[in-house]
Design an enzyme around this catalytic site. Sequence first.
Site, mmCIF file in Angstrom:
data_model
loop_
_atom_site.group_PDB
_atom_site.id
_atom_site.type_symbol
_atom_site.label_atom_id
_atom_site.label_comp_id
_atom_site.label_asym_id
_atom_site.label_seq_id
_atom_site.Cartn_x
_atom_site.Cartn_y
_atom_site.Cartn_z
ATOM 1 N N LYS A 116 0.833 -1.180 0.000
ATOM 2 C CA LYS A 116 0.000 0.000 0.000
ATOM 3 C C LYS A 116 0.880 1.246 0.000
ATOM 4 C CE LYS A 116 -1.594 1.878 3.751
ATOM 5 N NZ LYS A 116 -1.121 2.558 4.956
ATOM 6 N N LYS A 134 -2.743 -9.910 10.843
ATOM 7 C CA LYS A 134 -2.734 -9.902 12.311
ATOM 8 C C LYS A 134 -3.562 -11.080 12.824
ATOM 9 C CE LYS A 134 -2.169 -4.908 12.800
ATOM 10 N NZ LYS A 134 -1.024 -4.590 13.627
ATOM 11 N N LYS A 137 -4.184 9.577 15.016
ATOM 12 C CA LYS A 137 -2.824 9.545 15.543
ATOM 13 C C LYS A 137 -2.730 10.448 16.765
ATOM 14 C CE LYS A 137 -0.494 8.093 11.405
ATOM 15 N NZ LYS A 137 -0.339 6.678 11.732
ATOM 16 N N HIS A 159 -7.106 -0.585 5.938
ATOM 17 C CA HIS A 159 -7.191 -1.384 7.165
ATOM 18 C C HIS A 159 -8.602 -1.394 7.778
ATOM 19 C CE1 HIS A 159 -2.975 -1.302 6.614
ATOM 20 N NE2 HIS A 159 -2.696 -0.223 7.312
HETATM 21 P P1 NDP Z 1 12.022 3.826 1.274
HETATM 22 O O1 NDP Z 1 12.070 5.152 0.585
HETATM 23 O O2 NDP Z 1 12.635 3.689 2.617
HETATM 24 O O3 NDP Z 1 12.742 2.747 0.347
HETATM 25 C C1 NDP Z 1 12.568 2.726 -1.038
HETATM 26 C C2 NDP Z 1 13.425 1.620 -1.618
HETATM 27 O O4 NDP Z 1 13.279 1.643 -3.036
HETATM 28 C C3 NDP Z 1 14.890 1.777 -1.323
HETATM 29 O O5 NDP Z 1 15.438 0.479 -1.140
HETATM 30 C C4 NDP Z 1 15.437 2.394 -2.604
HETATM 31 O O6 NDP Z 1 16.779 2.054 -2.687
HETATM 32 C C5 NDP Z 1 14.569 1.666 -3.644
HETATM 33 N N1 NDP Z 1 14.447 2.378 -4.911
HETATM 34 C C6 NDP Z 1 14.027 3.657 -5.103
HETATM 35 N N2 NDP Z 1 14.033 3.944 -6.428
HETATM 36 C C7 NDP Z 1 14.475 2.835 -7.077
HETATM 37 C C8 NDP Z 1 14.697 2.515 -8.419
HETATM 38 N N3 NDP Z 1 14.491 3.380 -9.407
HETATM 39 N N4 NDP Z 1 15.135 1.282 -8.709
HETATM 40 C C9 NDP Z 1 15.362 0.372 -7.724
HETATM 41 N N5 NDP Z 1 15.148 0.608 -6.427
HETATM 42 C C10 NDP Z 1 14.720 1.830 -6.103
HETATM 43 O O7 NDP Z 1 10.502 3.366 1.246
HETATM 44 P P2 NDP Z 1 9.776 2.347 2.234
HETATM 45 O O8 NDP Z 1 10.641 1.162 2.417
HETATM 46 O O9 NDP Z 1 9.308 3.081 3.420
HETATM 47 O O10 NDP Z 1 8.469 1.988 1.410
HETATM 48 C C11 NDP Z 1 8.467 1.070 0.336
HETATM 49 C C12 NDP Z 1 7.018 0.838 -0.095
HETATM 50 O O11 NDP Z 1 6.296 0.278 0.991
HETATM 51 C C13 NDP Z 1 6.272 2.117 -0.465
HETATM 52 O O12 NDP Z 1 5.329 1.810 -1.462
HETATM 53 C C14 NDP Z 1 5.549 2.489 0.831
HETATM 54 O O13 NDP Z 1 4.403 3.251 0.584
HETATM 55 C C15 NDP Z 1 5.184 1.106 1.328
HETATM 56 N N6 NDP Z 1 4.944 1.012 2.778
HETATM 57 C C16 NDP Z 1 5.931 1.352 3.655
HETATM 58 C C17 NDP Z 1 5.702 1.246 5.018
HETATM 59 C C18 NDP Z 1 6.769 1.571 6.000
HETATM 60 O O14 NDP Z 1 6.510 1.397 7.187
HETATM 61 N N7 NDP Z 1 7.946 2.002 5.583
HETATM 62 C C19 NDP Z 1 4.394 0.785 5.550
HETATM 63 C C20 NDP Z 1 3.448 0.410 4.535
HETATM 64 C C21 NDP Z 1 3.739 0.543 3.199
HETATM 65 P P3 NDP Z 1 17.847 2.881 -3.560
HETATM 66 O O15 NDP Z 1 17.706 4.311 -3.195
HETATM 67 O O16 NDP Z 1 19.143 2.257 -3.187
HETATM 68 O O17 NDP Z 1 17.493 2.608 -4.985
HETATM 69 C C1 BG6 Z 2 0.243 1.721 8.215
HETATM 70 C C2 BG6 Z 2 -0.034 3.199 8.170
HETATM 71 O O1 BG6 Z 2 -0.339 1.085 7.110
HETATM 72 O O2 BG6 Z 2 -0.335 1.189 9.420
HETATM 73 C C3 BG6 Z 2 0.542 3.884 9.384
HETATM 74 O O3 BG6 Z 2 0.559 3.729 6.987
HETATM 75 C C4 BG6 Z 2 0.018 3.248 10.657
HETATM 76 O O4 BG6 Z 2 0.237 5.277 9.373
HETATM 77 C C5 BG6 Z 2 0.215 1.743 10.610
HETATM 78 O O5 BG6 Z 2 0.721 3.796 11.761
HETATM 79 C C6 BG6 Z 2 -0.478 1.066 11.789
HETATM 80 O O6 BG6 Z 2 -0.130 -0.290 11.813
HETATM 81 P P1 BG6 Z 2 -0.079 -1.112 13.197
HETATM 82 O O7 BG6 Z 2 0.237 -2.498 12.761
HETATM 83 O O8 BG6 Z 2 0.993 -0.466 14.018
HETATM 84 O O9 BG6 Z 2 -1.430 -0.956 13.798
#
Ligand code: NDP
Ligand code: BG6
Length: 483
Positions: free
Chosen positions: A148, A182, A331, A240
Amino acid sequence: MVSRVIPVDDFDLVIFGGTGDLARRKILPGLYRRFCAGQMPAEARIIGAARSDFGTPEFRDMVRDAIHEFSEKNDCDEQKIEQFLAQLHYVTIDVMGEGGWSELKDLMRDGIVKAFYFSVAPKLFGAIAERLHLKGISDQDSRIVVEKPFGRDLETAKALNADLAAHFDETQIYRIDHYLGKETVQNLMAVRFGNILFEPLWNAQYIDHIQITVAETVGVGGRGEYYDRAGAMRDMVQNHLMQLLCLIAMEPPSKYDPDAVRDEKLKVIRALEPIAPHHIVRGQYDATDTEQSYREDAGDPKSRTESYIALRCMIANWRWANTPIYIRTGKKLKARASEIAVVFKDTPHSIFGEEAGKHANVLRIRLQPNEGMTLQVTIKEPGPGGMRLVDVPLDMSFADALGDEDDVPDAYERLIMDVIRGNQTLFMRGDEVEAAWAWTDPLINGWTARNDVPKLYDVGSAGPDDAALMLKRENRVWREIKE
Ligand code: NDP
Ligand code: BG6
């Protein structure tokens, strides 16, 4: 009670975005825990892919650090960590470019499960799907996992679905909603459809209303930029909370099978009525002496994004006619507490007279923390002096009843293993996601057109006063938010 671990088939799992926040915090430590539980085959490969110019040794170093930082302390057995790391590889790929794909292809084996986790920004999903297909890396048995947010409205969700569908069949696409992984959320189905007790009463005739609460104490943290474009509606409700609502309201599926379950959830989403503005309360947390306001956290002094939302939902079908399902999430509230409360109607006639008061049964399903269930029942207040009634809880904490569930996989662990097993039951189907946006879009468009300004609430409170008023108008009260 020790949970049963059923080993999965051999697999190669590629994590695009393997160096990112989600991979480091959830996916890789989760896989490590499955390794420790003995669920991961010794030959299985996990391949990180991102633009960063790492080699496999640097990637392993990063994952070692991530396990230390994000796993429970007692999970960290250095010998096991090294064994796990030996199954990890890394390939440098810019998914928008042409380099690195042949190296990835060479690393992957034939004749086993191939899964590709798109842990990157959604704008990259289409490019990855296309290249996996064109470069001959994926095949018709491969699975892709997408995170997501799945779009930001119906139009973008349809476009994403189309991008993925161009190269992968729906049976290959696993759209993650981690709430479905969950333990207690799955328990909703077990409670409803594994007991004869509840289902006969599970309808408008016996239920007065339902409350779904997902209260968080955290703010937007370092995700202000993303969150300010999303808000609680897109970030939490569209996925969710709607999933929780579906599980609580759906008809019994004929079997516990991916399409049977998802067909029933889809019917609920499609039966949701539009919501009038006075049944929507949007809030934004305000500064206190010690805490910053939402606007400061989001970096926009004029932001109108909601960090809290409460809605009165109605489902237009026989089962739920005129039975409100109130949902709220926010939040920086007073406690971290997610629960579903099913408030039953009062008895049709009281033999004890008016002085005994009104007493309704409430089934409270606590999702987190302290997972469990409480059924509030009415009994006689002990002692002489007539028949006075009192409500007491029949309480079941799952930890007390089933033992410490330390070895129960968390949501990500379970869902990744389901991908390897090829079980889509706990993943959202494309039509479900689109139907959810079709319901939320007009609500969001409505308040945008009205220039609605969210009501302020104090950090550490239960949310804006208007949310309490919304229920008060209907002679109801929210359940207290407490752990
Ligand atoms: P980050 O920005 O921390 O990480 C992004 C990743 O993508 C990095 O590993 C980056 O590495 C890689 N990346 C970016 N551009 C490219 C490219 N052109 N080619 C290859 N790799 C690339 O994001 P998150 O890990 O936080 O989030 C990832 C996904 O998960 C998103 O869609 C986010 O919405 C979703 N998500 C995240 C949550 C979280 O808690 N973090 C929760 C729920 C969903 P590099 O720069 O080395 O290329
Ligand atoms: C994520 C949302 O999907 O769920 C966050 O992007 C949120 O904003 C989180 O905090 C909540 O997840 P959990 O498992 O901690 O209830």
